[in-house]
Structures are given as structure tokens and as C-alpha cells.
Design a protein around this motif. Structure first.
Motif, mmCIF file in Angstrom:
data_model
loop_
_atom_site.group_PDB
_atom_site.id
_atom_site.type_symbol
_atom_site.label_atom_id
_atom_site.label_comp_id
_atom_site.label_asym_id
_atom_site.label_seq_id
_atom_site.Cartn_x
_atom_site.Cartn_y
_atom_site.Cartn_z
ATOM 1 N N MET A 41 0.829 -1.214 0.000
ATOM 2 C CA MET A 41 0.000 0.000 0.000
ATOM 3 C C MET A 41 0.859 1.258 0.000
ATOM 4 S SD MET A 41 -3.193 -0.822 -0.129
ATOM 5 C CE MET A 41 -3.969 0.714 0.374
ATOM 6 N N ILE A 42 1.950 1.231 0.784
ATOM 7 C CA ILE A 42 2.792 2.429 0.923
ATOM 8 C C ILE A 42 3.644 2.657 -0.323
ATOM 9 C CG2 ILE A 42 4.718 3.451 2.215
ATOM 10 C CD1 ILE A 42 3.619 2.040 4.709
ATOM 11 N N PHE A 43 4.265 1.580 -0.841
ATOM 12 C CA PHE A 43 5.252 1.738 -1.905
ATOM 13 C C PHE A 43 4.716 1.426 -3.304
ATOM 14 C CE2 PHE A 43 7.840 0.925 1.908
ATOM 15 C CZ PHE A 43 8.631 2.064 1.886
ATOM 16 N N THR A 44 3.478 0.936 -3.417
ATOM 17 C CA THR A 44 2.930 0.649 -4.743
ATOM 18 C C THR A 44 1.604 1.373 -4.971
ATOM 19 O OG1 THR A 44 3.984 -1.533 -4.744
ATOM 20 C CG2 THR A 44 2.213 -1.168 -6.329
ATOM 21 N N VAL A 45 0.621 1.088 -4.130
ATOM 22 C CA VAL A 45 -0.714 1.646 -4.351
ATOM 23 C C VAL A 45 -0.719 3.168 -4.180
ATOM 24 C CG1 VAL A 45 -3.110 1.631 -3.563
ATOM 25 C CG2 VAL A 45 -1.806 -0.511 -3.647
ATOM 26 N N TYR A 46 -0.116 3.643 -3.100
ATOM 27 C CA TYR A 46 -0.100 5.098 -2.867
ATOM 28 C C TYR A 46 0.625 5.860 -3.992
ATOM 29 C CZ TYR A 46 1.247 9.620 -0.974
ATOM 30 O OH TYR A 46 1.466 10.963 -0.823
ATOM 31 N N PRO A 47 1.831 5.420 -4.433
ATOM 32 C CA PRO A 47 2.476 6.137 -5.545
ATOM 33 C C PRO A 47 1.652 6.125 -6.831
ATOM 34 C CG PRO A 47 4.077 4.764 -4.413
ATOM 35 C CD PRO A 47 2.728 4.399 -3.868
ATOM 36 N N VAL A 48 0.961 5.009 -7.116
ATOM 37 C CA VAL A 48 0.141 4.929 -8.326
ATOM 38 C C VAL A 48 -0.992 5.949 -8.274
ATOM 39 C CG1 VAL A 48 -1.507 3.472 -9.568
ATOM 40 C CG2 VAL A 48 0.689 2.534 -8.888
ATOM 41 N N ILE A 49 -1.690 5.994 -7.143
ATOM 42 C CA ILE A 49 -2.791 6.953 -6.996
ATOM 43 C C ILE A 49 -2.272 8.384 -6.989
ATOM 44 C CG2 ILE A 49 -4.635 7.718 -5.453
ATOM 45 C CD1 ILE A 49 -4.884 4.809 -4.508
ATOM 46 N N SER A 281 3.950 12.509 -15.266
ATOM 47 C CA SER A 281 2.916 11.577 -14.817
ATOM 48 C C SER A 281 1.903 11.303 -15.929
ATOM 49 C CB SER A 281 2.201 12.138 -13.587
ATOM 50 O OG SER A 281 3.091 12.278 -12.506
ATOM 51 N N ALA A 282 1.580 12.329 -16.696
ATOM 52 C CA ALA A 282 0.663 12.139 -17.827
ATOM 53 C C ALA A 282 1.284 11.188 -18.860
ATOM 54 C CB ALA A 282 0.337 13.490 -18.467
ATOM 55 N N ILE A 283 2.579 11.346 -19.132
ATOM 56 C CA ILE A 283 3.274 10.435 -20.051
ATOM 57 C C ILE A 283 3.211 9.007 -19.525
ATOM 58 C CG2 ILE A 283 5.509 9.854 -21.089
ATOM 59 C CD1 ILE A 283 6.218 12.822 -20.982
#
Length: 305
Positions: A41-49, A281-283
Motif C-alpha cells: 500500500m505504501i510503496f505501490t498503491v499510494y504512488p500509483v494513486i 505523470s501524464a506520459i
């Protein structure tokens, strides 16, 4: 006897308290997966969101302002983005088929019962996949140097003029393709080799009895039996090439004249060279969508239930 009764009563009391509390038999697995889930959640999900939200913002220093679809609108009007997209697909279309064909041929050769020292050759071909890519790229920069490189020296022995491997658009792309093929052919060879070892030998014996040649056996038995392996290697190689960064970044820096500028190299430059994190981030999200679409098309074309 009294001591035994005390131990039994203590265990019973502990089980009762445990069942009434959080540590019930049903909840025990969650205590084991909890730390891993938290890290994801901290290192994958949160950065993605966070990066998705960032793609709708403009970053100036430490200040962020919402700009809606401005980053995406700018992206589809950016000629360098289209250039990087074209470069990525050119490398993909040329490199992936060559690499997979080479991997298959090596795997077939190493699978032969006539070959001696199989372990040595398998390790030798797989070694590039575990070699540090930065170190390998630096070695290739030295080997492909136009004036003092060992490759041009050997070519000169056969009367071939010096080739500007890293300084002209065409040869720069060729250089990136060569390095990628050198690195990943052995990796895919191992996957093909595993697939070959799972093909029943009875099929080849029956084909030999029916008079089928080795070539016919290869196309009528080996290739069809390796279909799941082909699907896996094609999809994974395509995803890897769409995310190509290390080789062009180290060898050419995306040049010359943006000839080896891939999408991820452009993303890196937008984010960490020009600090335009919203645009970067858009790229990234456009790349995710492109990768998902291409992977889905490949699975539909060559996959089955």
C-alpha cells in the motif's frame, strides 16, 4: 497433578481470551500478510494513486495547482512525444522478433541430446541477463566507439569502413537493438528450454516412425507445443520494450537528434531534468494505457481460453 491442572486451566483461559480478542484462528493469517500488505500500500498503491492525481496538476516548486486535462492535451500536441513513440515501436517491431527467434534456436540447440557440456552453455547464454546493465552498457560504449572501438577494429580487418555506431540515427538504433538482444536472448532461451523439456518425447518417436524429418517435426510438433511459451515471451518482451530505458539512456542519452528517445527516456527527462512532474505523470499513464491495449490485442490474436 495439581500443576498439570493449572497448566490446562491456563491454556484454556488463554484460548478463551484469544477467541474473544483479535487473535482468533480466523484472523491469524491476516497478521502474517499484514506487513506485506502495508508495504504494498505504501510503496505501490499510494504512488500509483498519487501520480495519477499529479497528472492533472502543475508543479511549481513545492506548489501544486489543478490544471485538468492540460497535461494530456499538451502531450498529444508534443512532436517529441510522437517521435519517442515512433522510436519505441520501431525498436519493438525489429528487436522482439529477432530476439525471440534467436532464443528459440539457441534453446533447440541446447536441448539436443548430441550436445556435450549443456550446463556450461546454458549458464553462458543466461549470464547477460544477470549482468549489471550499467556496467554492460559502458562496456558496449567502449566496444562500439567509432574511432577506438574493438568492433570497428575487427571490421577494418575485413576492409569495412568505420561505422558511427552511436553518433548517427540509424546505427544508434541498431546499437540499442544489439545490446537488448545480447542481454535478453539468454533469458528467453531459458523459458523456451523449459517449454521444450515439457514436450513428450513420444510425439517425436511417433513422428520418426511415420517418416517425418527433423525439420517437419520442428514445425509440426515443436512450434505448436510451444504456443503458450510464445504467448508469454511475446507479451512480456513487448511490455519490456515499451518500458525501454536503460540501454538508450546510457548508450546515447536518447540521441543523436532524438533518434533513440524512447517513451520512458522522455518521461525521465520531463520529470527529473525539467522537473515537470505533472507532465511526466501524464506520459506515464498514457504509456500504461498503450501497454495494456497492445497486450490485450496480442492475447486476443494469439491466445486462447
Amino acid at each position: 497433578m495439581e500443576q498439570t491442572e493449572k497448566v490446562v486451566n491456563a491454556n484454556t483461559s488463554f484460548r478463551v481470551k484469544t477467541r474473544r480478542g483479535l487473535l482468533t484462528p480466523k484472523n491469524v493469517p491476516y497478521f502474517f500478510i499484514g506487513p506485506a500488505f502495508l508495504l504494498i500500500m505504501i510503496f505501490t498503491v499510494y504512488p500509483v494513486i498519487s501520480s495519477f492525481i499529479l497528472s492533472f496538476q502543475e508543479v511549481r516548486g513545492v506548489e501544486k495547482s489543478f490544471v485538468g486535462l492540460a497535461n494530456y492535451t499538451r502531450l498529444f500536441q508534443d512532436p517529441i512525444f510522437y517521435k519517442s513513440l515512433l522510436n519505441t515501436f520501431q525498436i519493438l517491431i525489429v528487436q522482439v522478433p529477432i530476439m525471440l527467434l534467436l532464443s528459440l534456436l539457441i534453446a533447440v540447440g541446447l536441448h539436443s541430446s548430441m550436445l556435450k557440456g549443456k550446463a556450461f552453455f546454458r549458464i553462458s547464454y543466461f549470464m547477460p541477463a544477470i549482468t549489471a546493465l550499467v556496467a554492460a552498457s559502458i562496456v558496449f560504449m567502449i566496444l562500439l566507439d567509432e574511432n577506438f572501438g574493438l568492433v570497428n577494429y575487427f571490421l577494418s580487418l575485413f576492409g569495412v569502413n568505420s561505422i558511427p555506431w552511436l553518433t548517427t540515427p540509424f546505427w544508434a538504433k541498431v546499437s540499442v537493438i544489439l545490446v537488448m538482444t545480447w542481454r535478453w536472448a539468454g533469458y528467453n532461451m531459458v523459458i523456451f528450454l523449459a517449454g521444450l523439456q515439457n514436450i513428450p518425447s513420444d510425439l517425436y518417436e511417433a513422428a520418426s516412425i511415420d517418416g517425418a524429418s527433423k525439420v517437419k517435426q520442428f514445425f509440426m510438433i515443436t512450434i505448436p507445443q510451444l504456443k503458450p511459451v510464445f504467448i508469454f515471451t511475446v507479451v512480456m518482451s513487448t511490455i519490456g520494450t515499451l518500458q525501454l530505458f536503460d540501454e538508450p539512456f546510457i548508450l546515447t542519452g536518447g540521441g543523436p537528434n532524438n533518434a533513440t528517445m524512447t517513451i520512458t527516456v522522455y518521461l525521465y527527462q520531463a520529470g527529473f531534468k525539467f522537473f515537470d512532474f505533472g507532465y511526466a505523470s501524464a506520459i506515464a499513464y498514457v504509456l500504461v494505457i498503450i501497454t495494456a491495449i497492445i497486450s490485450w490485442i496480442q492475447m486476443k490474436l494469439v491466445g486462447d481460453e
